[in-house]
Design a protein around this motif. Sequence first.
Motif, PDB file in Angstrom:
ATOM      1  N   ASN A 128     -43.951   1.275 -13.255  1.00  0.00           N
ATOM      2  CA  ASN A 128     -44.241  -0.159 -13.306  1.00  0.00           C
ATOM      3  C   ASN A 128     -43.013  -1.025 -13.553  1.00  0.00           C
ATOM      4  O   ASN A 128     -43.080  -2.238 -13.361  1.00  0.00           O
ATOM      5  CB  ASN A 128     -45.297  -0.448 -14.389  1.00  0.00           C
ATOM      6  CG  ASN A 128     -46.682  -0.094 -13.933  1.00  0.00           C
ATOM      7  OD1 ASN A 128     -47.123  -0.522 -12.876  1.00  0.00           O
ATOM      8  ND2 ASN A 128     -47.376   0.714 -14.715  1.00  0.00           N
ATOM      9  N   GLN A 129     -41.896  -0.457 -13.962  1.00  0.00           N
ATOM     10  CA  GLN A 129     -40.788  -1.307 -14.361  1.00  0.00           C
ATOM     11  C   GLN A 129     -39.665  -1.525 -13.354  1.00  0.00           C
ATOM     12  O   GLN A 129     -39.078  -2.589 -13.354  1.00  0.00           O
ATOM     13  CB  GLN A 129     -40.214  -0.813 -15.685  1.00  0.00           C
ATOM     14  CG  GLN A 129     -39.487   0.500 -15.604  1.00  0.00           C
ATOM     15  CD  GLN A 129     -39.159   1.039 -16.971  1.00  0.00           C
ATOM     16  OE1 GLN A 129     -39.700   2.032 -17.365  1.00  0.00           O
ATOM     17  NE2 GLN A 129     -38.279   0.400 -17.690  1.00  0.00           N
ATOM     18  N   PRO A 130     -39.322  -0.593 -12.480  1.00  0.00           N
ATOM     19  CA  PRO A 130     -38.077  -0.786 -11.727  1.00  0.00           C
ATOM     20  C   PRO A 130     -38.167  -1.749 -10.554  1.00  0.00           C
ATOM     21  O   PRO A 130     -39.246  -1.995 -10.009  1.00  0.00           O
ATOM     22  CB  PRO A 130     -37.763   0.615 -11.206  1.00  0.00           C
ATOM     23  CG  PRO A 130     -39.100   1.199 -10.974  1.00  0.00           C
ATOM     24  CD  PRO A 130     -39.958   0.678 -12.117  1.00  0.00           C
ATOM     25  N   TYR A 131     -37.000  -2.237 -10.186  1.00  0.00           N
ATOM     26  CA  TYR A 131     -36.858  -3.016  -8.960  1.00  0.00           C
ATOM     27  C   TYR A 131     -36.874  -2.024  -7.812  1.00  0.00           C
ATOM     28  O   TYR A 131     -36.150  -1.027  -7.826  1.00  0.00           O
ATOM     29  CB  TYR A 131     -35.541  -3.796  -8.977  1.00  0.00           C
ATOM     30  CG  TYR A 131     -35.297  -4.547  -7.694  1.00  0.00           C
ATOM     31  CD1 TYR A 131     -36.057  -5.667  -7.383  1.00  0.00           C
ATOM     32  CD2 TYR A 131     -34.335  -4.125  -6.793  1.00  0.00           C
ATOM     33  CE1 TYR A 131     -35.851  -6.359  -6.194  1.00  0.00           C
ATOM     34  CE2 TYR A 131     -34.120  -4.812  -5.607  1.00  0.00           C
ATOM     35  CZ  TYR A 131     -34.884  -5.922  -5.318  1.00  0.00           C
ATOM     36  OH  TYR A 131     -34.689  -6.602  -4.144  1.00  0.00           O
ATOM     37  N   LEU A 132     -37.710  -2.271  -6.799  1.00  0.00           N
ATOM     38  CA  LEU A 132     -37.840  -1.347  -5.674  1.00  0.00           C
ATOM     39  C   LEU A 132     -37.557  -2.014  -4.333  1.00  0.00           C
ATOM     40  O   LEU A 132     -38.084  -1.626  -3.301  1.00  0.00           O
ATOM     41  CB  LEU A 132     -39.237  -0.703  -5.684  1.00  0.00           C
ATOM     42  CG  LEU A 132     -39.508   0.203  -6.893  1.00  0.00           C
ATOM     43  CD1 LEU A 132     -40.957   0.670  -6.911  1.00  0.00           C
ATOM     44  CD2 LEU A 132     -38.557   1.377  -6.928  1.00  0.00           C
ATOM     45  N   GLY A 133     -36.688  -3.030  -4.348  1.00  0.00           N
ATOM     46  CA  GLY A 133     -36.260  -3.671  -3.109  1.00  0.00           C
ATOM     47  C   GLY A 133     -37.169  -4.799  -2.664  1.00  0.00           C
ATOM     48  O   GLY A 133     -38.327  -4.897  -3.066  1.00  0.00           O
ATOM     49  N   SER A 134     -36.629  -5.682  -1.838  1.00  0.00           N
ATOM     50  CA  SER A 134     -37.354  -6.807  -1.233  1.00  0.00           C
ATOM     51  C   SER A 134     -38.147  -7.637  -2.240  1.00  0.00           C
ATOM     52  O   SER A 134     -39.263  -8.063  -1.966  1.00  0.00           O
ATOM     53  CB  SER A 134     -38.282  -6.308  -0.118  1.00  0.00           C
ATOM     54  OG  SER A 134     -37.518  -5.892   0.987  1.00  0.00           O
ATOM     55  N   GLY A 135     -37.560  -7.844  -3.410  1.00  0.00           N
ATOM     56  CA  GLY A 135     -38.199  -8.676  -4.425  1.00  0.00           C
ATOM     57  C   GLY A 135     -39.365  -8.021  -5.146  1.00  0.00           C
ATOM     58  O   GLY A 135     -40.109  -8.695  -5.847  1.00  0.00           O
ATOM     59  N   SER A 136     -39.536  -6.717  -4.975  1.00  0.00           N
ATOM     60  CA  SER A 136     -40.674  -6.001  -5.570  1.00  0.00           C
ATOM     61  C   SER A 136     -40.272  -5.251  -6.831  1.00  0.00           C
ATOM     62  O   SER A 136     -39.279  -4.539  -6.846  1.00  0.00           O
ATOM     63  CB  SER A 136     -41.237  -4.983  -4.577  1.00  0.00           C
ATOM     64  OG  SER A 136     -41.657  -5.611  -3.404  1.00  0.00           O
ATOM     65  N   TYR A 137     -41.106  -5.395  -7.855  1.00  0.00           N
ATOM     66  CA  TYR A 137     -40.922  -4.658  -9.105  1.00  0.00           C
ATOM     67  C   TYR A 137     -42.154  -3.799  -9.335  1.00  0.00           C
ATOM     68  O   TYR A 137     -43.274  -4.301  -9.336  1.00  0.00           O
ATOM     69  CB  TYR A 137     -40.720  -5.620 -10.275  1.00  0.00           C
ATOM     70  CG  TYR A 137     -39.403  -6.336 -10.220  1.00  0.00           C
ATOM     71  CD1 TYR A 137     -38.308  -5.862 -10.930  1.00  0.00           C
ATOM     72  CD2 TYR A 137     -39.237  -7.471  -9.440  1.00  0.00           C
ATOM     73  CE1 TYR A 137     -37.089  -6.506 -10.874  1.00  0.00           C
ATOM     74  CE2 TYR A 137     -38.023  -8.124  -9.377  1.00  0.00           C
ATOM     75  CZ  TYR A 137     -36.955  -7.637 -10.094  1.00  0.00           C
ATOM     76  OH  TYR A 137     -35.738  -8.275 -10.032  1.00  0.00           O
ATOM     77  N   GLY A 138     -41.955  -2.509  -9.510  1.00  0.00           N
ATOM     78  CA  GLY A 138     -43.071  -1.590  -9.707  1.00  0.00           C
ATOM     79  C   GLY A 138     -43.674  -1.136  -8.397  1.00  0.00           C
ATOM     80  O   GLY A 138     -43.499  -1.765  -7.351  1.00  0.00           O
ATOM     81  N   VAL A 139     -44.395  -0.008  -8.474  1.00  0.00           N
ATOM     82  CA  VAL A 139     -44.909   0.613  -7.253  1.00  0.00           C
ATOM     83  C   VAL A 139     -46.028  -0.174  -6.580  1.00  0.00           C
ATOM     84  O   VAL A 139     -46.137  -0.158  -5.351  1.00  0.00           O
ATOM     85  CB  VAL A 139     -45.371   2.071  -7.500  1.00  0.00           C
ATOM     86  CG1 VAL A 139     -44.195   2.956  -7.864  1.00  0.00           C
ATOM     87  CG2 VAL A 139     -46.454   2.154  -8.545  1.00  0.00           C
ATOM     88  N   GLU A 140     -46.867  -0.854  -7.344  1.00  0.00           N
ATOM     89  CA  GLU A 140     -47.958  -1.614  -6.715  1.00  0.00           C
ATOM     90  C   GLU A 140     -47.400  -2.735  -5.845  1.00  0.00           C
ATOM     91  O   GLU A 140     -47.805  -2.900  -4.689  1.00  0.00           O
ATOM     92  CB  GLU A 140     -48.923  -2.178  -7.767  1.00  0.00           C
ATOM     93  CG  GLU A 140     -50.041  -3.022  -7.184  1.00  0.00           C
ATOM     94  CD  GLU A 140     -51.002  -2.268  -6.272  1.00  0.00           C
ATOM     95  OE1 GLU A 140     -51.639  -2.924  -5.419  1.00  0.00           O
ATOM     96  OE2 GLU A 140     -51.122  -1.033  -6.393  1.00  0.00           O
ATOM     97  N   GLN A 141     -46.459  -3.493  -6.396  1.00  0.00           N
ATOM     98  CA  GLN A 141     -45.879  -4.592  -5.623  1.00  0.00           C
ATOM     99  C   GLN A 141     -45.093  -4.058  -4.429  1.00  0.00           C
ATOM    100  O   GLN A 141     -45.133  -4.636  -3.343  1.00  0.00           O
ATOM    101  CB  GLN A 141     -44.984  -5.455  -6.510  1.00  0.00           C
ATOM    102  CG  GLN A 141     -44.553  -6.739  -5.849  1.00  0.00           C
ATOM    103  CD  GLN A 141     -45.730  -7.641  -5.502  1.00  0.00           C
ATOM    104  OE1 GLN A 141     -46.593  -7.883  -6.331  1.00  0.00           O
ATOM    105  NE2 GLN A 141     -45.776  -8.119  -4.276  1.00  0.00           N
ATOM    106  N   ALA A 142     -44.399  -2.929  -4.605  1.00  0.00           N
ATOM    107  CA  ALA A 142     -43.653  -2.333  -3.491  1.00  0.00           C
ATOM    108  C   ALA A 142     -44.602  -1.902  -2.374  1.00  0.00           C
ATOM    109  O   ALA A 142     -44.325  -2.132  -1.187  1.00  0.00           O
ATOM    110  CB  ALA A 142     -42.821  -1.150  -3.976  1.00  0.00           C
ATOM    111  N   CYS A 143     -45.716  -1.306  -2.727  1.00  0.00           N
ATOM    112  CA  CYS A 143     -46.691  -0.892  -1.706  1.00  0.00           C
ATOM    113  C   CYS A 143     -47.280  -2.105  -0.988  1.00  0.00           C
ATOM    114  O   CYS A 143     -47.477  -2.069   0.232  1.00  0.00           O
ATOM    115  CB  CYS A 143     -47.799  -0.051  -2.338  1.00  0.00           C
ATOM    116  SG  CYS A 143     -47.227   1.584  -2.833  1.00  0.00           S
TER     117      CYS A 143
END
Length: 183
Positions: A128-143
């Motif tokens: 839930n905590q890391p930055y995962l690119g394209s302005g997304s933080y955490g796996v839910e937002q990245a997905c």
Amino acid sequence: LYRQESSIIYDKNGKVYAKLGTEKREKVSYDQLPEVLVDAIVATEDSRYFQHNGFDLPRFLKASAGQLLGRDSGGASTLTMQVSKNNYTSTTASGFEGIKRKFTDIYLSIFQIEKNYTKEEILEFYVNQPYLGSGSYGVEQACQTYFGKSVKDINLAEAATIAGLFQAPNSYDPYLNPDLSEQ
């Protein structure tokens, strides 16, 4: 250990109108994570995660020996140590400060985090905590950003993509570097 989520504004029909905040994030629980994502993260980040107490001595010794010999032998940090680094210590990786940080992470992992939280809760903090690119933080937002769906609905290929983003979110961002992301 929990980071704040974005504020969500809904329209009169109950649909999301906007998300506000500096970090776009939507927390998920361990139960919402598909097994393919848990397996992908554990395989790439900490293969003995469910067997150790926050510190993986064989992995630490292998990585240390490799560094002394000038080889890339992988990292020595467990998932729990990465949670410690991201929340309590720093990202300093070299010199005396790097050594001090690493041993502080080991101590906090064994005697604080692993003593007070389950493996499932620690993995929740981690995803839930890391930055995962394209302005997304955490796996839910990245997905949501990359696949237009919830983390609970992703398939194996999508889970592998998300797991890779933990290593280098900008390098493996499917929008910025589709070829690297696919590899």
